[in-house]
Each structure stands twice: as structure tokens, then as C-alpha cells.
Write a protein that holds these residues in place. Sequence first.
Motif, PDB file in Angstrom:
ATOM      1  N   LEU A   1    -162.763  20.287 -48.182  1.00  0.00           N
ATOM      2  CA  LEU A   1    -162.412  19.330 -47.147  1.00  0.00           C
ATOM      3  C   LEU A   1    -163.458  19.365 -46.037  1.00  0.00           C
TER       4      LEU A   1
ATOM      5  N   GLU B   1    -150.058   7.735 -35.843  1.00  0.00           N
ATOM      6  CA  GLU B   1    -150.574   8.363 -37.058  1.00  0.00           C
ATOM      7  C   GLU B   1    -152.090   8.207 -37.145  1.00  0.00           C
TER       8      GLU B   1
ATOM      9  N   VAL C   1    -156.595  17.655 -38.787  1.00  0.00           N
ATOM     10  CA  VAL C   1    -155.283  17.981 -39.355  1.00  0.00           C
ATOM     11  C   VAL C   1    -154.659  19.149 -38.592  1.00  0.00           C
ATOM     12  N   ARG C   2    -155.489  20.111 -38.241  1.00  0.00           N
ATOM     13  CA  ARG C   2    -154.960  21.300 -37.573  1.00  0.00           C
ATOM     14  C   ARG C   2    -154.521  21.017 -36.142  1.00  0.00           C
ATOM     15  N   ARG C   3    -155.256  20.161 -35.439  1.00  0.00           N
ATOM     16  CA  ARG C   3    -155.013  20.025 -33.991  1.00  0.00           C
ATOM     17  C   ARG C   3    -154.315  18.752 -33.549  1.00  0.00           C
ATOM     18  N   ALA C   4    -154.226  17.771 -34.420  1.00  0.00           N
ATOM     19  CA  ALA C   4    -153.676  16.489 -33.984  1.00  0.00           C
ATOM     20  C   ALA C   4    -152.201  16.603 -33.605  1.00  0.00           C
TER      21      ALA C   4
ATOM     22  N   GLU D   1    -160.517  18.671 -41.427  1.00  0.00           N
ATOM     23  CA  GLU D   1    -159.751  19.918 -41.342  1.00  0.00           C
ATOM     24  C   GLU D   1    -159.326  20.204 -39.896  1.00  0.00           C
TER      25      GLU D   1
ATOM     26  N   THR E   1    -150.169  14.198 -33.929  1.00  0.00           N
ATOM     27  CA  THR E   1    -149.448  13.211 -34.742  1.00  0.00           C
ATOM     28  C   THR E   1    -149.554  13.523 -36.230  1.00  0.00           C
ATOM     29  N   THR E   2    -148.843  12.747 -37.010  1.00  0.00           N
ATOM     30  CA  THR E   2    -148.968  12.778 -38.465  1.00  0.00           C
ATOM     31  C   THR E   2    -150.403  12.403 -38.846  1.00  0.00           C
ATOM     32  N   VAL E   3    -150.962  13.143 -39.793  1.00  0.00           N
ATOM     33  CA  VAL E   3    -152.330  12.874 -40.244  1.00  0.00           C
ATOM     34  C   VAL E   3    -152.340  12.676 -41.766  1.00  0.00           C
ATOM     35  N   THR E   4    -152.981  11.596 -42.207  1.00  0.00           N
ATOM     36  CA  THR E   4    -153.180  11.378 -43.633  1.00  0.00           C
ATOM     37  C   THR E   4    -154.661  11.540 -43.958  1.00  0.00           C
ATOM     38  N   VAL E   5    -154.947  12.451 -44.885  1.00  0.00           N
ATOM     39  CA  VAL E   5    -156.318  12.625 -45.363  1.00  0.00           C
ATOM     40  C   VAL E   5    -156.415  11.907 -46.701  1.00  0.00           C
ATOM     41  N   VAL E   6    -157.221  10.833 -46.733  1.00  0.00           N
ATOM     42  CA  VAL E   6    -157.291   9.970 -47.913  1.00  0.00           C
ATOM     43  C   VAL E   6    -158.338  10.492 -48.897  1.00  0.00           C
ATOM     44  N   ARG E   7    -157.936  10.580 -50.174  1.00  0.00           N
ATOM     45  CA  ARG E   7    -158.885  10.969 -51.243  1.00  0.00           C
ATOM     46  C   ARG E   7    -158.864   9.916 -52.320  1.00  0.00           C
TER      47      ARG E   7
END
Lengths: 139, 139
Positions: free
Chosen positions: A120, A104, A128-131, A125, A133-139
Motif C-alpha cells: 500500500l 468519506e 487510513v490511519r489518521r482520517a 496508509e 472519516t470513513t476511508v475507501t482505498v480503491v484497488r
Amino acid sequence: MAVLVPYDGSSPAHDAVEHAVETHDTDELVLLHVTELADGMLDAGVDIVQEQLKGLQNPASSEGLTEETQALLEDAALSFRMETTVGNPAREIVSFAEDNDITEIVMGSHGRRGVSRVLLGSVAETVVRRAPTTVTVVR
Amino acid sequence: MAVLVPYDGSSPAHDAVEHAVETHDTDELVLLHVTELADGMLDAGVDIVQEQLKGLQNPASSEGLTEETQALLEDAALSFRMETTVGNPAREIVSFAEDNDITEIVMGSHGRRGVSRVLLGSVAETVVRRAPTTVTVVR
């Protein structure tokens, strides 16, 4: 199972480390610092690259961490290591996740050069599009 | 602290529930089912909307869950509730997160109509871009 946190010393990057620590306390954390080089810059001569690499001594230490992040990781008593790489940030992050045992990616919505609080960041961005694995974008 | 999981009965939605259960075991899970209506369809007459809403009886029950997801939630012995709404999926998800006490959105990269395994689904992409909260895209 290792969690990758792109880390550039910014406040969103610190928040990402904090989120990773809170939600993944049994995992190994890999903090990846990407020294950005514009495309084509590698062709401009190895001198520039070597200059950039000077800042990357002791990548296994916690030298690149802000005091705040260092304190957070110490409190968490968590297994972590730092890695450094040179290139385009989004591409380096995705490629590191592909080549290593990363399950992740946890990242801030903006890095050091992020200007917008609404939109974003382009690095987040693209990741998230190319990984893979699971991606978490923290805000 | 509630975690929102958009849920449409698809396999990526199930994976998102699984991820949420694994990483947020002390939180309340809100499973949001959006019945999609094309823009302008609401103007076409309330009959259509009422027809769509027939499928949304007992939103508080676990009727809309697949057996697999139901078993997962029972095993986790986790506090969860189902909510339903009608409209554009990405917009409804973001707006639900804004209007309720949602601290994180955990979602699959593709919904029931997702066709590509490579590119990110447009709903996930829009939610990541516009959500006020941390978003995890599960792969």
C-alpha cells in the motif's frame, strides 16, 4: 454530505473517482489536488511556492483533470468541484477532511509516484490511519 | 459482485454493515465471522477447535447477528449470507476475499477487542495493506 477524492491525474486516482461516482451518485464530489512540498521547503522562500502555485490557476475549473476523468464526470452528471492545496499530501488530505464537511474519503492505493503494486502506498496508509472519516482505498 | 463485511457482533461491525447496505444496495453481502485462534493453537489438539466450532452451528442462518444488525438487514431486503471461519482474523479475511468472488471489503476500524478510538485497529490495518480488493474502513 461531500465525498473527498484526492486527485493527482494518475490512473489509481481516476479509478478512485470512478468508484466514488458509482457508489455515491447523490453526493457532491470534492477533488483535492495537493502540490507536494517537502517539509522545510516553505522556509526556502516564497518564490518556490509561487512557482508551484502557477500551476493551480482556475482551481474551480476541470483543467487539472485528465480527459478520461473529465469524460467520466460529465457522463455521471454529478456535482463536483476541484480544490487545490500545497504541502505534505497525507497531512493535507486529512486536514482538508477535518476542516470541511467531508463524510468519506475515496482514494487510490497509489499516487503518481507509487512504485509498488503489492504494498500500500504510504499516503493511502497514513490517510487510513489518521482520517476522521470513513476511508475507501480503491484497488 | 459480492461485498465482504467481517462481522463480530461489535458496534463498529454493525456500522460497517450499515455502510455496506447504504452504498452497495444491489450487491450480495457476505458476513464473515472469524473465530480467533492464536497461532499454534491448532496444534494444541482438535478438542479445542471442536469446542470453538460449537458456536458456529447454522452458519447460514442469522443466529450470530445482533438484533440491531438483523433488523437493519431485514429492512434493507438485501441478499446476504453468513460464513464462518477459524484462525487469525486479518489473514482469514484476506484469504476469504482471495478465494471467493469478493469485489470489496467493508469493515469497522475496530473489532470487539479494539481499545483505541484514535488509532486504527491492527486487523483493519493489515486487511487494508494486504487485501487484493478495494477496502472501506468505516468510521
